[in-house]
Design a protein around this motif. Structure first.
Motif, PDB file in Angstrom:
ATOM      1  N   LEU A  72     -77.164  95.590 -54.500  1.00 38.37           N
ATOM      2  CA  LEU A  72     -75.921  95.783 -53.747  1.00 38.37           C
ATOM      3  C   LEU A  72     -74.729  95.956 -54.689  1.00 38.37           C
ATOM      4  N   GLU A  73     -74.663  95.119 -55.709  1.00 41.40           N
ATOM      5  CA  GLU A  73     -73.531  95.158 -56.639  1.00 41.40           C
ATOM      6  C   GLU A  73     -73.517  96.445 -57.461  1.00 41.40           C
ATOM      7  N   GLU A  74     -74.690  96.992 -57.721  1.00 42.16           N
ATOM      8  CA  GLU A  74     -74.753  98.260 -58.460  1.00 42.16           C
ATOM      9  C   GLU A  74     -74.036  99.367 -57.697  1.00 42.16           C
ATOM     10  N   HIS A  75     -74.282  99.449 -56.393  1.00 42.99           N
ATOM     11  CA  HIS A  75     -73.613 100.474 -55.586  1.00 42.99           C
ATOM     12  C   HIS A  75     -72.114 100.199 -55.484  1.00 42.99           C
ATOM     13  N   LEU A  76     -71.743  98.942 -55.321  1.00 36.41           N
ATOM     14  CA  LEU A  76     -70.318  98.605 -55.248  1.00 36.41           C
ATOM     15  C   LEU A  76     -69.599  98.964 -56.544  1.00 36.41           C
ATOM     16  N   GLU A  77     -70.248  98.719 -57.666  1.00 33.10           N
ATOM     17  CA  GLU A  77     -69.642  99.036 -58.955  1.00 33.10           C
ATOM     18  C   GLU A  77     -69.458 100.537 -59.119  1.00 33.10           C
ATOM     19  N   VAL A 127     -69.831  90.322 -51.237  1.00 29.51           N
ATOM     20  CA  VAL A 127     -70.115  91.754 -51.068  1.00 29.51           C
ATOM     21  C   VAL A 127     -69.336  92.290 -49.873  1.00 29.51           C
ATOM     22  N   ASP A 128     -69.336  91.545 -48.797  1.00 30.28           N
ATOM     23  CA  ASP A 128     -68.604  91.936 -47.586  1.00 30.28           C
ATOM     24  C   ASP A 128     -67.109  92.085 -47.872  1.00 30.28           C
ATOM     25  N   LYS A 129     -66.556  91.135 -48.617  1.00 26.02           N
ATOM     26  CA  LYS A 129     -65.131  91.188 -48.968  1.00 26.02           C
ATOM     27  C   LYS A 129     -64.832  92.373 -49.870  1.00 26.02           C
ATOM     28  N   LYS A 130     -65.715  92.644 -50.823  1.00 27.53           N
ATOM     29  CA  LYS A 130     -65.514  93.780 -51.723  1.00 27.53           C
ATOM     30  C   LYS A 130     -65.542  95.102 -50.950  1.00 27.53           C
ATOM     31  N   LEU A 131     -66.393  95.212 -49.962  1.00 28.65           N
ATOM     32  CA  LEU A 131     -66.436  96.420 -49.135  1.00 28.65           C
ATOM     33  C   LEU A 131     -65.114  96.615 -48.404  1.00 28.65           C
ATOM     34  N   GLN A 132     -64.536  95.538 -47.922  1.00 28.51           N
ATOM     35  CA  GLN A 132     -63.227  95.640 -47.275  1.00 28.51           C
ATOM     36  C   GLN A 132     -62.186  96.180 -48.256  1.00 28.51           C
ATOM     37  N   GLU A 133     -62.220  95.697 -49.492  1.00 27.30           N
ATOM     38  CA  GLU A 133     -61.290  96.161 -50.516  1.00 27.30           C
ATOM     39  C   GLU A 133     -61.514  97.634 -50.856  1.00 27.30           C
ATOM     40  N   LEU A 134     -62.746  98.100 -50.630  1.00 18.07           N
ATOM     41  CA  LEU A 134     -63.078  99.498 -50.900  1.00 18.07           C
ATOM     42  C   LEU A 134     -62.931 100.368 -49.656  1.00 18.07           C
ATOM     43  N   ASN A 135     -62.111  99.897 -48.708  1.00 16.96           N
ATOM     44  CA  ASN A 135     -61.745 100.703 -47.536  1.00 16.96           C
ATOM     45  C   ASN A 135     -62.975 101.120 -46.735  1.00 16.96           C
ATOM     46  N   CYS A 136     -63.823 100.123 -46.438  1.00 18.29           N
ATOM     47  CA  CYS A 136     -65.077 100.406 -45.752  1.00 18.29           C
ATOM     48  C   CYS A 136     -65.063  99.870 -44.323  1.00 18.29           C
ATOM     49  N   GLU A 183     -80.545  90.705 -32.585  1.00 22.43           N
ATOM     50  CA  GLU A 183     -79.617  89.641 -32.214  1.00 22.43           C
ATOM     51  C   GLU A 183     -79.041  88.959 -33.450  1.00 22.43           C
ATOM     52  N   TYR A 184     -79.863  88.766 -34.462  1.00 25.12           N
ATOM     53  CA  TYR A 184     -79.390  88.164 -35.702  1.00 25.12           C
ATOM     54  C   TYR A 184     -78.366  89.071 -36.370  1.00 25.12           C
ATOM     55  N   LEU A 185     -78.612  90.367 -36.350  1.00 22.19           N
ATOM     56  CA  LEU A 185     -77.661  91.317 -36.921  1.00 22.19           C
ATOM     57  C   LEU A 185     -76.311  91.227 -36.219  1.00 22.19           C
ATOM     58  N   LYS A 186     -76.330  91.083 -34.909  1.00 21.36           N
ATOM     59  CA  LYS A 186     -75.075  90.946 -34.154  1.00 21.36           C
ATOM     60  C   LYS A 186     -74.338  89.669 -34.559  1.00 21.36           C
ATOM     61  N   GLU A 187     -75.102  88.599 -34.799  1.00 18.34           N
ATOM     62  CA  GLU A 187     -74.491  87.345 -35.242  1.00 18.34           C
ATOM     63  C   GLU A 187     -73.863  87.502 -36.621  1.00 18.34           C
ATOM     64  N   LEU A 188     -74.528  88.218 -37.500  1.00 16.17           N
ATOM     65  CA  LEU A 188     -73.982  88.453 -38.834  1.00 16.17           C
ATOM     66  C   LEU A 188     -72.693  89.262 -38.767  1.00 16.17           C
ATOM     67  N   ALA A 189     -72.650  90.208 -37.850  1.00 18.43           N
ATOM     68  CA  ALA A 189     -71.448  91.034 -37.695  1.00 18.43           C
ATOM     69  C   ALA A 189     -70.229  90.179 -37.360  1.00 18.43           C
ATOM     70  N   GLU A 190     -70.448  89.085 -36.631  1.00 18.47           N
ATOM     71  CA  GLU A 190     -69.350  88.196 -36.277  1.00 18.47           C
ATOM     72  C   GLU A 190     -68.780  87.492 -37.508  1.00 18.47           C
ATOM     73  N   LEU A 191     -69.561  87.388 -38.562  1.00 19.46           N
ATOM     74  CA  LEU A 191     -69.121  86.708 -39.784  1.00 19.46           C
ATOM     75  C   LEU A 191     -68.405  87.648 -40.750  1.00 19.46           C
ATOM     76  N   SER A 192     -68.510  88.923 -40.519  1.00 22.12           N
ATOM     77  CA  SER A 192     -67.967  89.916 -41.449  1.00 22.12           C
ATOM     78  C   SER A 192     -66.463  90.093 -41.283  1.00 22.12           C
ATOM     79  N   VAL A 193     -65.809  90.449 -42.388  1.00 23.27           N
ATOM     80  CA  VAL A 193     -64.378  90.771 -42.337  1.00 23.27           C
ATOM     81  C   VAL A 193     -64.155  92.265 -42.102  1.00 23.27           C
ATOM     82  N   LEU A 194     -65.217  93.041 -42.018  1.00 23.77           N
ATOM     83  CA  LEU A 194     -65.090  94.480 -41.842  1.00 23.77           C
ATOM     84  C   LEU A 194     -64.764  94.847 -40.401  1.00 23.77           C
ATOM     85  N   ASP A 195     -64.150  95.996 -40.239  1.00 19.87           N
ATOM     86  CA  ASP A 195     -63.964  96.604 -38.921  1.00 19.87           C
ATOM     87  C   ASP A 195     -65.337  97.150 -38.508  1.00 19.87           C
ATOM     88  N   ILE A 196     -65.923  96.594 -37.449  1.00 17.66           N
ATOM     89  CA  ILE A 196     -67.274  96.952 -37.046  1.00 17.66           C
ATOM     90  C   ILE A 196     -67.282  97.487 -35.622  1.00 17.66           C
TER      91      ILE A 196
END
Length: 220
Positions: A72-77, A127-136, A183-196
């Protein structure tokens, strides 16, 4: 979307198996809006690069949290470096757009949590926070039981059918497994700072859903 100011803009395309991610990705890339964008550059990674490259090691040795995060970090970098160089520029022409880089990641940190028992949300929170910083932004594709059964159990090769048998000894139990993942994916989405945004891929043709996703993304 911040109008004229962005240099990179991202879209995470998530969804469990059978929700049509690849078909939607193909429709986005083949759409007039994507093909006729002002710039030529893009960073597009399918699930083969964002997750499935770990399959061999997972099968033969097992994975650690560091294995997942390194990928994941390789792609973010990669994206961060592109953004940094563009942010440092002062273009001679005002309102320049040809340098912009849209990026799309089919499956990303959400998959690495719901797909692997050794991963948790706390492992990918940065990783989620970094994606937000990268306008994702993120899109989560969903499907109901009948649609999942049709896509998961029909028209697949023997290797796939052998793979999914580990999830249950009947078709019903196999689909139950994937629904629990959804259902688990939907729960994870609730934890994200991204616009989903969520899209049910059983409601309309892929091309129409792709258009709505492009509207939600707002990059073109």
């Amino acid at each position: 979307m911040s109008g004229e100011s962005w240099n990179v803009s991202g879209l995470i395309l998530e969804g469990i198996s059978g929700t049509g991610k690849t078909e939607i990705l193909r429709s986005i890339l083949q759409s007039d809006r994507f093909r006729n964008r002002s710039g030529f550059s893009s960073y597009i990674m399918s699930e083969h690069q964002t997750q499935r490259v770990l399959e061999k090691k997972d099968r033969e040795e097992g994975l650690s949290v560091r294995d997942n995060l390194s990928l994941l970090e390789e792609h973010l970098e990669n994206i961060s470096r592109l953004k940094s160089r563009l942010d440092a520029m002062e273009w001679c022409r005002r309102n320049q757009r040809a340098m912009r880089i849209p990026y799309i990641l089919e499956r990303f940190h959400f998959t690495h949590v719901y797909q692997y028992g050794h991963m948790s949300w706390s492992d990918v929170k940065s990783v989620d926070k970094k994606l937000q910083e990268l306008n994702c932004r993120a899109v989560i594709l969903t499907a109901d039981r009948d649609m999942l059964a049709e896509r998961i159990l029909s028209g697949r090769d023997a290797m796939w059918m052998n793979y999914i048998r580990r999830f249950g000894d009947s078709d019903e139990k196999i689909i139950d497994h994937f629904l629990r993942q959804q259902e688990y994916l939907k729960e994870l989405a609730e934890l994200s700072v991204l616009d989903i945004r969520f899209f049910d891929t059983g409601e309309r043709p892929a091309e129409e859903t792709a258009g709505e996703i492009l509207d939600a993304w707002g990059a073109f």
